[in-house]
Design an enzyme around this catalytic site. Structure first.
Site, PDB file in Angstrom:
ATOM      1  N   THR A  90       0.837  -1.202   0.000  1.00  0.00           N
ATOM      2  CA  THR A  90       0.000   0.000   0.000  1.00  0.00           C
ATOM      3  C   THR A  90       0.870   1.250   0.000  1.00  0.00           C
ATOM      4  OG1 THR A  90      -1.717  -1.196   1.193  1.00  0.00           O
ATOM      5  CG2 THR A  90      -1.841   1.206   1.259  1.00  0.00           C
ATOM      6  N   ASN A 175      -5.173  -9.053  -8.371  1.00  0.00           N
ATOM      7  CA  ASN A 175      -5.283  -9.822  -7.130  1.00  0.00           C
ATOM      8  C   ASN A 175      -6.600 -10.563  -6.946  1.00  0.00           C
ATOM      9  OD1 ASN A 175      -5.840  -6.851  -6.861  1.00  0.00           O
ATOM     10  ND2 ASN A 175      -6.767  -7.519  -4.946  1.00  0.00           N
ATOM     11  N   GLN A 209       1.240  -8.942  -6.532  1.00  0.00           N
ATOM     12  CA  GLN A 209       0.817 -10.346  -6.701  1.00  0.00           C
ATOM     13  C   GLN A 209       1.707 -11.095  -7.690  1.00  0.00           C
ATOM     14  OE1 GLN A 209      -1.428 -11.922  -4.896  1.00  0.00           O
ATOM     15  NE2 GLN A 209      -2.444 -10.203  -3.901  1.00  0.00           N
ATOM     16  N   SER A 229       5.433  -6.438  -1.962  1.00  0.00           N
ATOM     17  CA  SER A 229       5.091  -6.647  -0.559  1.00  0.00           C
ATOM     18  C   SER A 229       5.608  -8.017  -0.127  1.00  0.00           C
ATOM     19  CB  SER A 229       3.564  -6.584  -0.410  1.00  0.00           C
ATOM     20  OG  SER A 229       3.209  -6.804   0.920  1.00  0.00           O
ATOM     21  N   ALA A 230       6.195  -8.084   1.079  1.00  0.00           N
ATOM     22  CA  ALA A 230       6.827  -9.338   1.520  1.00  0.00           C
ATOM     23  C   ALA A 230       5.814 -10.402   1.935  1.00  0.00           C
ATOM     24  CB  ALA A 230       7.767  -9.047   2.690  1.00  0.00           C
ATOM     25  N   CYS A 393      -8.760  -7.278   1.115  1.00  0.00           N
ATOM     26  CA  CYS A 393      -8.410  -5.914   1.499  1.00  0.00           C
ATOM     27  C   CYS A 393      -9.663  -5.071   1.645  1.00  0.00           C
ATOM     28  CB  CYS A 393      -7.484  -5.316   0.461  1.00  0.00           C
ATOM     29  SG  CYS A 393      -6.084  -6.382   0.192  1.00  0.00           S
TER      30      CYS A 393
HETATM   31  N1  PLP Z   1      -1.537  -4.348  -4.309  1.00  0.00           N
HETATM   32  C1  PLP Z   1      -2.096  -5.545  -4.492  1.00  0.00           C
HETATM   33  C2  PLP Z   1      -2.312  -6.045  -5.887  1.00  0.00           C
HETATM   34  C3  PLP Z   1      -2.483  -6.330  -3.402  1.00  0.00           C
HETATM   35  O1  PLP Z   1      -3.057  -7.515  -3.615  1.00  0.00           O
HETATM   36  C4  PLP Z   1      -2.280  -5.814  -2.106  1.00  0.00           C
HETATM   37  C5  PLP Z   1      -2.755  -6.577  -0.928  1.00  0.00           C
HETATM   38  O2  PLP Z   1      -3.689  -7.327  -1.007  1.00  0.00           O
HETATM   39  C6  PLP Z   1      -1.662  -4.569  -1.962  1.00  0.00           C
HETATM   40  C7  PLP Z   1      -1.312  -3.865  -3.080  1.00  0.00           C
HETATM   41  C8  PLP Z   1      -1.391  -4.002  -0.605  1.00  0.00           C
HETATM   42  O3  PLP Z   1      -0.262  -4.627  -0.029  1.00  0.00           O
HETATM   43  P1  PLP Z   1       0.011  -4.550   1.529  1.00  0.00           P
HETATM   44  O4  PLP Z   1      -0.962  -5.446   2.189  1.00  0.00           O
HETATM   45  O5  PLP Z   1       1.438  -5.037   1.679  1.00  0.00           O
HETATM   46  O6  PLP Z   1      -0.114  -3.133   1.932  1.00  0.00           O
END
Ligand code: PLP
Length: 443
Positions: A90, A175, A209, A229-230, A393
């Site tokens: 994010t 995602n 993803q 993202s880890a 999310c």
């Molecule tokens: N972008 C995508 C495509 C995601 O699937 C997600 C989380 O589901 C994010 C961004 C956000 O990542 P984070 O949870 O590390 O903030």
């Protein structure tokens, strides 16, 4: 994953039941190697120093952070100086979008390539929200809808770019529906438009993803920024990174002590960086990735072959196939049409067996007619399955997924969505159990 999770705050009855975790697109359980690699850096013996300090403890922390940065950068085909650690996907999306837009605002003439942003309607909220913010601040925004199969086309992107376009954001892998965009071709469109405009249009891709599922090379993909993202690949939560191609104008949204080369302020998360690098070392190893993709794709294809009797999109092209039970095109479906009876399960987009070029191997987007996503996920949870009703999310929201609506599905149909997403600990036993449950549920 057949063993019981030790979740202390769960009711006893839930602890007795084997759990099947099938929501890897929301988050993956941390790999044991990752935890092992992080532990020494979480204690007080070593590695607790602030990576910005000059003495031994700080140098130790800095060396570990830079080692992790170099390893992740190598895995994604970037220079270590082009990788900026942050708190997750994010923040990475926010930083790239607002960081470029703000920088261009101060370096470009007001009437030239700094007031217009293009993005896809199926972007994650982590992209849509900063774009909405910029719109409120006076930017023009063009939102591109995918075709009913979940793809942005070169033609529509080319038509959307104007002489005022500063930035294009198109995610690499979706995602909720798992589609992999033809990003190299889309980048070419942006580069060509830049030449014609006489100023550079920047391109950001959300690769959250895609990491660990596809071989990535930022240099050959030629994007300007990308987010990672880890925790989606078995690393820790609370750490991610963005790729910022050398020379890209960037005004850091998070300012402070000048860490990360002044691009992201805040004391660095050393243990997190080590955990992230360890997860990348495993998940992005080319041999492992290929084998894992084949294994997971086998599960995906089996779910579709045994459950699915069509695709749920609004496909209306010349490919007017019939109910061939292969989970691929069924061109006679329009928003559910007359085939929306109970018991029919479809994929939200067409997915060809063994296709890992256009679709992530691990995401199975289903529409289960005659039920509601909320009801079905609750029933699944009671029966021991962790499965999402779309994007985790957006948890708490009963609104239909913006991604499914963008495909052209009606609200009613979008409200029957079920996203199964698989990962490193998914087993045949998980799939057997899921298939048995869903077959019983819809019969
Ligand atoms: N972008 C995508 C495509 C995601 O699937 C997600 C989380 O589901 C994010 C961004 C956000 O990542 P984070 O949870 O590390 O903030």
């Amino acid at each position: 994953m057949s063993e019981c999770f030790q979740l202390n705050n769960h009711a006893n009855s839930e602890l007795q039941r084997p759990r099947h975790y099938l929501d890897y697109a929301a988050t993956a359980p941390m790999r044991s190697e990752v935890l092992e690699a992080m532990l020494p850096w979480l204690g007080s013996d070593c590695g607790f120093g602030n990576a910005s300090t000059l003495y031994f403890e700080g140098r130790q922390a800095r060396a570990a952070t830079e080692g992790a940065r170099a390893e992740i950068a190598l895995a994604i085909g970037a220079k270590p100086t082009e990788l900026v650690f942050c708190s997750g996907g994010t923040e990475a999306d926010h930083a790239c979008i607002t960081g470029i837009a703000t920088a261009l605002r101060t370096t470009r003439a007001l009437d030239k390539g700094n007031r217009h942003i293009v993005c896809a309607s199926f972007e994650h909220h982590a992209v849509l929200e900063p774009v909405r913010l910029l719109k409120r601040l006076g930017y023009d925004v063009t939102i591109l809808n995918p075709d009913c199969c979940g793809f942005i086309t070169e033609e529509q992107l080319a038509a959307s770019i104007t002489s005022d376009t500063a930035l294009v954001a198109i995610m690499l892998a979706q995602n909720e529906i798992g589609t992999i965009q033809p990003l190299s071709c889309l980048v070419q469109v942006v580069r060509k438009a830049s030449l014609a405009m006489g100023h550079k249009v920047y391109i950001h891709t959300d690769a959250v993803q895609a990491l660990g599922k596809m071989q990535l090379n930022m240099r050959s993909l030629d994007v300007d920024t990308a987010s990672f993202s880890a925790h989606k690949i078995g690393g820790p939560k609370g750490i991610g990174a963005f790729y910022l191609k050398s020379g890209t104008p960037f005004s850091a949204p998070m300012r402070g002590g000048g860490q990360e080369g002044g691009r992201r302020g805040g004391t660095q998360n050393v243990a997190g960086a080590i955990g992230f690098a360890t997860a990348v070392r495993i998940a992005c190893n080319p041999v492992y990735m290929q084998e894992e993709n084949a294994r997971i794709c086998g599960f995906r294809d089996r779910i579709i072959a045994e459950l699915v009797s069509g695709t749920g999109g609004t496909y209306s092209g010349s490919n007017s196939g019939s109910d061939n039970n292969d989970g691929y095109y069924n061109g006679d479906y329009h928003n559910g049409g007359s085939r929306n009876g109970k018991g029919i399960i479809r994929t939200a987009v067409p997915i060809k067996p063994s296709d890992t070029q256009n679709h992530l191997s691990n995401i199975v987007p289903l529409l289960v007619a005659g039920t509601s996503s909320e009801m079905l996920t609750l029933r699944l949870d009671e029966a021991g399955f962790a499965v999402s009703a779309g994007s985790a999310c957006s948890t708490g929201s009963l609104e239909p997924s913006h991604v499914l609506l963008a495909l052209g599905l009606g609200k009613d149909q979008a409200n029957t969505a079920l996203r199964i997403s698989l990962g490193h600990a998914s087993s045949k036993a998980d799939i057997d159990a899921l298939l048995a449950f869903l077959k019983g549920y819809v019969s």
